[in-house]
Design a protein around this motif. Structure first.
Motif, PDB file in Angstrom:
ATOM      1  N   PRO A 109       6.049  13.987 -32.536  1.00  0.00           N
ATOM      2  CA  PRO A 109       6.508  13.084 -31.472  1.00  0.00           C
ATOM      3  C   PRO A 109       5.755  13.304 -30.164  1.00  0.00           C
ATOM      4  N   ILE A 110       5.464  12.204 -29.478  1.00  0.00           N
ATOM      5  CA  ILE A 110       4.898  12.292 -28.135  1.00  0.00           C
ATOM      6  C   ILE A 110       5.803  11.530 -27.178  1.00  0.00           C
ATOM      7  N   SER A 111       5.824  11.977 -25.931  1.00  0.00           N
ATOM      8  CA  SER A 111       6.668  11.364 -24.902  1.00  0.00           C
ATOM      9  C   SER A 111       5.790  10.666 -23.865  1.00  0.00           C
ATOM     10  N   PHE A 112       6.301   9.562 -23.333  1.00  0.00           N
ATOM     11  CA  PHE A 112       5.611   8.874 -22.244  1.00  0.00           C
ATOM     12  C   PHE A 112       6.628   8.043 -21.485  1.00  0.00           C
ATOM     13  N   ALA A 113       6.171   7.398 -20.423  1.00  0.00           N
ATOM     14  CA  ALA A 113       7.086   6.622 -19.581  1.00  0.00           C
ATOM     15  C   ALA A 113       6.381   5.385 -19.051  1.00  0.00           C
ATOM     16  N   ARG A 114       7.207   4.501 -18.482  1.00  0.00           N
ATOM     17  CA  ARG A 114       6.691   3.269 -17.863  1.00  0.00           C
ATOM     18  C   ARG A 114       7.621   2.922 -16.706  1.00  0.00           C
ATOM     19  N   PRO A 115       7.109   2.909 -15.464  1.00  0.00           N
ATOM     20  CA  PRO A 115       7.975   2.533 -14.331  1.00  0.00           C
ATOM     21  C   PRO A 115       8.486   1.100 -14.477  1.00  0.00           C
ATOM     22  N   VAL A 116       9.755   0.899 -14.174  1.00  0.00           N
ATOM     23  CA  VAL A 116      10.390  -0.409 -14.237  1.00  0.00           C
ATOM     24  C   VAL A 116      10.909  -0.755 -12.848  1.00  0.00           C
ATOM     25  N   GLN A 117      10.509  -1.913 -12.348  1.00  0.00           N
ATOM     26  CA  GLN A 117      10.957  -2.347 -11.033  1.00  0.00           C
ATOM     27  C   GLN A 117      12.304  -3.057 -11.156  1.00  0.00           C
ATOM     28  N   LEU A 118      13.315  -2.512 -10.473  1.00  0.00           N
ATOM     29  CA  LEU A 118      14.654  -3.090 -10.472  1.00  0.00           C
ATOM     30  C   LEU A 118      15.076  -3.385  -9.034  1.00  0.00           C
ATOM     31  N   PRO A 119      16.103  -4.211  -8.835  1.00  0.00           N
ATOM     32  CA  PRO A 119      16.533  -4.524  -7.468  1.00  0.00           C
ATOM     33  C   PRO A 119      16.835  -3.298  -6.622  1.00  0.00           C
ATOM     34  N   GLY A 120      17.328  -2.241  -7.254  1.00  0.00           N
ATOM     35  CA  GLY A 120      17.650  -1.029  -6.502  1.00  0.00           C
ATOM     36  C   GLY A 120      16.495  -0.061  -6.349  1.00  0.00           C
ATOM     37  N   GLY A 121      15.321  -0.433  -6.869  1.00  0.00           N
ATOM     38  CA  GLY A 121      14.155   0.448  -6.794  1.00  0.00           C
ATOM     39  C   GLY A 121      13.598   0.739  -8.172  1.00  0.00           C
ATOM     40  N   ALA A 122      12.453   1.385  -8.212  1.00  0.00           N
ATOM     41  CA  ALA A 122      11.775   1.682  -9.478  1.00  0.00           C
ATOM     42  C   ALA A 122      12.457   2.835 -10.205  1.00  0.00           C
ATOM     43  N   GLN A 123      12.534   2.705 -11.524  1.00  0.00           N
ATOM     44  CA  GLN A 123      13.011   3.779 -12.387  1.00  0.00           C
ATOM     45  C   GLN A 123      12.063   3.904 -13.563  1.00  0.00           C
ATOM     46  N   ASP A 124      12.012   5.076 -14.173  1.00  0.00           N
ATOM     47  CA  ASP A 124      11.115   5.301 -15.297  1.00  0.00           C
ATOM     48  C   ASP A 124      11.833   5.056 -16.626  1.00  0.00           C
ATOM     49  N   ALA A 125      11.348   4.074 -17.388  1.00  0.00           N
ATOM     50  CA  ALA A 125      11.786   3.931 -18.780  1.00  0.00           C
ATOM     51  C   ALA A 125      11.032   4.983 -19.585  1.00  0.00           C
ATOM     52  N   ARG A 126      11.772   5.797 -20.335  1.00  0.00           N
ATOM     53  CA  ARG A 126      11.172   6.925 -21.051  1.00  0.00           C
ATOM     54  C   ARG A 126      11.333   6.741 -22.564  1.00  0.00           C
ATOM     55  N   PHE A 127      10.287   7.126 -23.276  1.00  0.00           N
ATOM     56  CA  PHE A 127      10.239   6.914 -24.722  1.00  0.00           C
ATOM     57  C   PHE A 127       9.672   8.136 -25.432  1.00  0.00           C
ATOM     58  N   LYS A 128       9.988   8.240 -26.714  1.00  0.00           N
ATOM     59  CA  LYS A 128       9.306   9.152 -27.628  1.00  0.00           C
ATOM     60  C   LYS A 128       8.899   8.328 -28.839  1.00  0.00           C
ATOM     61  N   VAL A 129       7.678   8.526 -29.309  1.00  0.00           N
ATOM     62  CA  VAL A 129       7.231   7.801 -30.496  1.00  0.00           C
ATOM     63  C   VAL A 129       6.790   8.792 -31.564  1.00  0.00           C
ATOM     64  N   ILE A 130       7.061   8.403 -32.813  1.00  0.00           N
ATOM     65  CA  ILE A 130       6.682   9.195 -33.978  1.00  0.00           C
ATOM     66  C   ILE A 130       5.817   8.284 -34.830  1.00  0.00           C
ATOM     67  N   PHE A 143       5.248   2.813 -36.595  1.00  0.00           N
ATOM     68  CA  PHE A 143       5.795   4.011 -35.963  1.00  0.00           C
ATOM     69  C   PHE A 143       7.253   3.800 -35.598  1.00  0.00           C
ATOM     70  N   PHE A 144       7.881   4.865 -35.134  1.00  0.00           N
ATOM     71  CA  PHE A 144       9.266   4.839 -34.666  1.00  0.00           C
ATOM     72  C   PHE A 144       9.269   5.019 -33.157  1.00  0.00           C
ATOM     73  N   CYS A 145      10.189   4.345 -32.487  1.00  0.00           N
ATOM     74  CA  CYS A 145      10.332   4.457 -31.039  1.00  0.00           C
ATOM     75  C   CYS A 145      11.755   4.899 -30.705  1.00  0.00           C
ATOM     76  N   HIS A 146      11.848   5.995 -29.994  1.00  0.00           N
ATOM     77  CA  HIS A 146      13.149   6.477 -29.506  1.00  0.00           C
ATOM     78  C   HIS A 146      13.240   6.161 -28.020  1.00  0.00           C
ATOM     79  N   HIS A 147      14.284   5.419 -27.642  1.00  0.00           N
ATOM     80  CA  HIS A 147      14.489   5.049 -26.249  1.00  0.00           C
ATOM     81  C   HIS A 147      15.400   6.077 -25.567  1.00  0.00           C
ATOM     82  N   ASP A 148      14.828   6.837 -24.643  1.00  0.00           N
ATOM     83  CA  ASP A 148      15.657   7.752 -23.842  1.00  0.00           C
ATOM     84  C   ASP A 148      16.466   6.982 -22.813  1.00  0.00           C
ATOM     85  N   THR A 149      15.977   5.804 -22.423  1.00  0.00           N
ATOM     86  CA  THR A 149      16.619   5.000 -21.375  1.00  0.00           C
ATOM     87  C   THR A 149      16.721   3.541 -21.842  1.00  0.00           C
ATOM     88  N   PRO A 150      17.494   3.258 -22.884  1.00  0.00           N
ATOM     89  CA  PRO A 150      17.560   1.879 -23.390  1.00  0.00           C
ATOM     90  C   PRO A 150      18.072   0.885 -22.362  1.00  0.00           C
TER      91      PRO A 150
END
Length: 283
Positions: A109-130, A143-150
């Motif tokens: 598994p590897i982990s990565f993230a993607r900033p998401v712009q929301l009305p209250g400010g940016a947050q990081d969507a975090r994932f693990k993929v296998i 592959f499989f995707c695990h959402h830490d922040t669905p």
């Protein structure tokens, strides 16, 4: 450690359309087709995307920005079009252990993230993929995707589309030997998984059905709208979406002057109008 294959199930998480350096063009195409796309996102690994979020799964337009083509260079060796069949992961380490036990070549598994712009400010969507090793899948990835922040992906305000789409319900792989191609998925999830269908085999993946069909069966099912690979290699070629009513995509396509044709389950748009992917719509 003994981990039962029953710990993982085939449930579609998302599909990946590889658009390489043409993210802007692909986003414009899919917006005209009636999809609401998320704001352009940028992964910490170097790729960029736009998403169309549905009820139980989503579509990802994946590419790179100018000057970033050497980031994730392994992705861009695949042909433009549908290149990713991605399953939901209940637990990244569990999936890795289960696949390893089944003898499926798989990467840690590897982990990565993607900033998401929301009305209250940016947050990081975090994932693990296998990831299943690349040599197991021709012209694409499984592959499989695990959402830490669905909650940063499946947001209700992003699940409304002018074309009425609610989910991906069909994913199609063209193969001259469907039994060989599909055997990987039976190794991943255990037998019995595959069901015989006209021209190939299928299996259920949550809200979706994955079909592995001979090229002539794909051509018949999608009335010639799907890409035909001249090399004879396996190719991921078509998707079908569930819609609340066929009147919705028809109205969108008519207004945008996008050609479509009837097929057995509803209407279909040619791959040339959707980044090399035939798109079916069924009510």
């Amino acid at each position: 450690m003994v981990v039962s294959v029953d710990a993982i199930r085939p449930v579609l998480d998302h599909v990946v359309v590889n658009v390489m350096g043409k993210l802007g063009e692909a986003a414009e195409q899919y917006t005209k087709l009636g999809f609401q796309l998320t704001e352009r996102g940028h992964h910490t690994l170097g790729s960029s995307n736009n998403l169309a979020i549905f009820r139980d799964n989503y579509l990802e337009l994946l590419g790179y920005l100018p000057g970033r083509e050497t980031k994730r260079a392994d992705l861009w060796t695949h042909p433009a079009g549908l290149t990713g069949l991605v399953f939901k992961s209940p637990d990244a380490n569990l999936v890795y252990a289960a696949l390893t036990e089944r003898g499926v070549p798989v990467l840690e598994p590897i982990s990565f993230a993607r900033p998401v712009q929301l009305p209250g400010g940016a947050q990081d969507a975090r994932f693990k993929v296998i990831r299943v090793s690349g040599e197991q899948v021709q012209n694409g990835r499984t592959f499989f995707c695990h959402h830490d922040t669905p909650e940063l992906v499946y947001r209700p305000e992003w699940q409304l589309h002018r074309n009425g789409v609610t989910d991906v319900v069909e994913f199609v792989i063209a193969s001259r030997d469907p039994a060989r191609t599909a055997s990987l998925y039976e190794r991943m999830f255990g037998a019995p998984l595959l069901k015989p269908v006209s021209g190939g085999v299928s299996f259920t993946a949550g809200a979706a059905t994955v079909l592995v069909l001979k090229p002539e069966a794909v051509a018949e099912r999608y009335v010639g709208a799907a890409l035909a690979d001249p090399t004879g290699s396996d190719r991921m070629v078509a998707l079908t979406f569930k819609v609340t009513s066929l009147d919705q995509p028809r109205a969108v396509f008519d207004a945008a002057k996008i050609a479509y044709r009837p097929f057995e389950r509803g209407i279909v748009v040619d791959h040339a109008q959707a980044a090399n992917v035939a798109l079916g719509f069924t009510a």
